[in-house]
Design a protein around this motif. Structure first.
Motif, PDB file in Angstrom:
ATOM      1  N   TRP A  22     -18.576  30.242   2.440  1.00 20.02           N
ATOM      2  CA  TRP A  22     -18.529  31.238   1.588  1.00 20.02           C
ATOM      3  C   TRP A  22     -19.646  32.242   2.377  1.00 20.02           C
ATOM      4  O   TRP A  22     -19.389  33.311   2.181  1.00 20.02           O
ATOM      5  CB  TRP A  22     -19.116  30.801   0.196  1.00 20.02           C
ATOM      6  CG  TRP A  22     -18.157  30.236  -0.347  1.00 20.02           C
ATOM      7  CD1 TRP A  22     -18.192  28.818  -0.952  1.00 20.02           C
ATOM      8  CD2 TRP A  22     -16.871  30.550  -0.842  1.00 20.02           C
ATOM      9  NE1 TRP A  22     -16.958  28.492  -1.719  1.00 20.02           N
ATOM     10  CE2 TRP A  22     -16.236  29.516  -1.600  1.00 20.02           C
ATOM     11  CE3 TRP A  22     -16.059  31.669  -0.549  1.00 20.02           C
ATOM     12  CZ2 TRP A  22     -14.802  29.584  -2.126  1.00 20.02           C
ATOM     13  CZ3 TRP A  22     -14.781  31.828  -1.073  1.00 20.02           C
ATOM     14  CH2 TRP A  22     -14.231  30.659  -1.755  1.00 20.02           C
TER      15      TRP A  22
ATOM     16  N   HIS B  23     -23.704  27.003  -6.577  1.00 11.66           N
ATOM     17  CA  HIS B  23     -23.881  26.378  -7.844  1.00 11.66           C
ATOM     18  C   HIS B  23     -25.078  25.723  -7.777  1.00 11.66           C
ATOM     19  O   HIS B  23     -25.837  25.427  -6.964  1.00 11.66           O
ATOM     20  CB  HIS B  23     -22.518  25.223  -7.626  1.00 11.66           C
ATOM     21  CG  HIS B  23     -21.364  25.548  -8.290  1.00 11.66           C
ATOM     22  ND1 HIS B  23     -20.290  25.413  -7.300  1.00 11.66           N
ATOM     23  CD2 HIS B  23     -20.905  26.044  -9.479  1.00 11.66           C
ATOM     24  CE1 HIS B  23     -19.169  25.867  -8.180  1.00 11.66           C
ATOM     25  NE2 HIS B  23     -19.522  26.345  -9.246  1.00 11.66           N
TER      26      HIS B  23
ATOM     27  N   CYS C  70     -21.170  24.444   1.762  1.00 11.96           N
ATOM     28  CA  CYS C  70     -21.146  25.976   1.026  1.00 11.96           C
ATOM     29  C   CYS C  70     -21.129  26.888   2.269  1.00 11.96           C
ATOM     30  O   CYS C  70     -20.716  28.269   1.815  1.00 11.96           O
ATOM     31  CB  CYS C  70     -22.035  25.937  -0.013  1.00 11.96           C
ATOM     32  SG  CYS C  70     -21.635  27.150  -1.463  1.00 11.96           S
TER      33      CYS C  70
HETATM   34  S1  SF4 Z   1     -19.127  24.044  -1.655  1.00 14.56           S
HETATM   35 FE1  SF4 Z   1     -18.048  24.969  -3.688  1.00 14.56          FE
HETATM   36  S2  SF4 Z   1     -18.609  23.681  -5.297  1.00 14.56           S
HETATM   37 FE2  SF4 Z   1     -20.180  23.132  -3.605  1.00 14.56          FE
HETATM   38  S3  SF4 Z   1     -21.948  24.553  -3.896  1.00 14.56           S
HETATM   39 FE3  SF4 Z   1     -20.541  25.774  -2.844  1.00 14.56          FE
HETATM   40  S4  SF4 Z   1     -19.199  27.072  -4.171  1.00 14.56           S
HETATM   41 FE4  SF4 Z   1     -19.914  25.011  -5.205  1.00 14.56          FE
END
Ligand code: SF4
Length: 216
Positions: A132, A104, A129
């Protein structure tokens, strides 16, 4: 009743990451991530782009203003410069998987409708994050990771990472439990900000040539 705020070290994308599925499932789930507060002000999640069979993964810091609006990584001025540098170094940009350590856009804004100014994510946001990026690495299994700048380097290699010390070299490290080869270089936006843009651009291309050689 007063709402209690979650402790910052509880920030994590982990509960939002699906245990099965490929990039399509990951991208869909990431769109709903609320693992840290950065989703609140950003327009949307900007997940990685590219194919599952990409040989090289490019990891930047976080989406910028244009990326946040379009929902795609590296579509702004820095992305265009990066594409040019990749081509010059002998890496086809269309065959790379591009993503960011943080999904984000983090920014400051003096007033509504004023320009949004990029703000670097902090360690807690990068760590939150991380699941991911770990999931992207597990699905794509790139032969090489190109680390674009200090924030991506710290997210992948720890807080002692210094891009100036290791840029343009091939590192072999365990990342998220997997042995990986990495070539660090500067973030393309730093080339755009440089006083000597030509020299900075040549440095970026030179580092990317090391990555191209490592892939050949
Ligand atoms: S943890 Fe989730 S909310 Fe935070 S920057 Fe990463 S994708 Fe976005």
């Amino acid at each position: 009743m007063v709402a209690t705020k979650a402790p910052e070290d509880a920030y994590s994308a982990e509960p939002f990451v699906p245990s099965r599925g490929g990039l399509v499932a990951l991208r869909k789930a990431a769109a709903e991530c609320r693992g840290c507060p950065l989703h609140r002000d950003a327009t949307q999640t900007v997940f990685g782009a590219g194919d599952t069979d990409a040989r090289v993964m490019l990891v930047g810091e976080q989406p910028g203003d244009q990326e946040d609006r379009q929902g795609k990584p590296f579509v702004g001025p820095a992305g265009k410069l990066l594409d040019r540098a990749l081509e010059e170094a002998g890496i086809d940009p269309s065959e790379a998987y591009v993503t960011n350590a943080v999904k984000h856009f983090k920014f400051t804004q003096a007033e509504p409708r004023k320009r949004r100014i990029h703000k670097a994510p902090n360690l807690r946001e990068m760590t939150a994050c991380g699941p991911w990026l770990a999931a992207e690495l597990a699905v794509v299994e790139p032969e090489l990771i190109v680390v674009l700048g200090a924030t991506a380097g710290k997210a992948l290699l720890g807080s002692s990472f210094r891009v100036t010390q290791v840029r343009g070299t091939v590192l072999e490290e365990e990342i998220h439990g997997r042995p990986e080869r990495l070539v660090p270089t500067v973030h393309p936006s730093s080339v755009l900000r440089s006083d000597d843009r030509d020299a900075a651009y040549r440095g970026l291309v030179s580092d990317l040539r090391v990555a191209a050689d490592a892939l050949s």
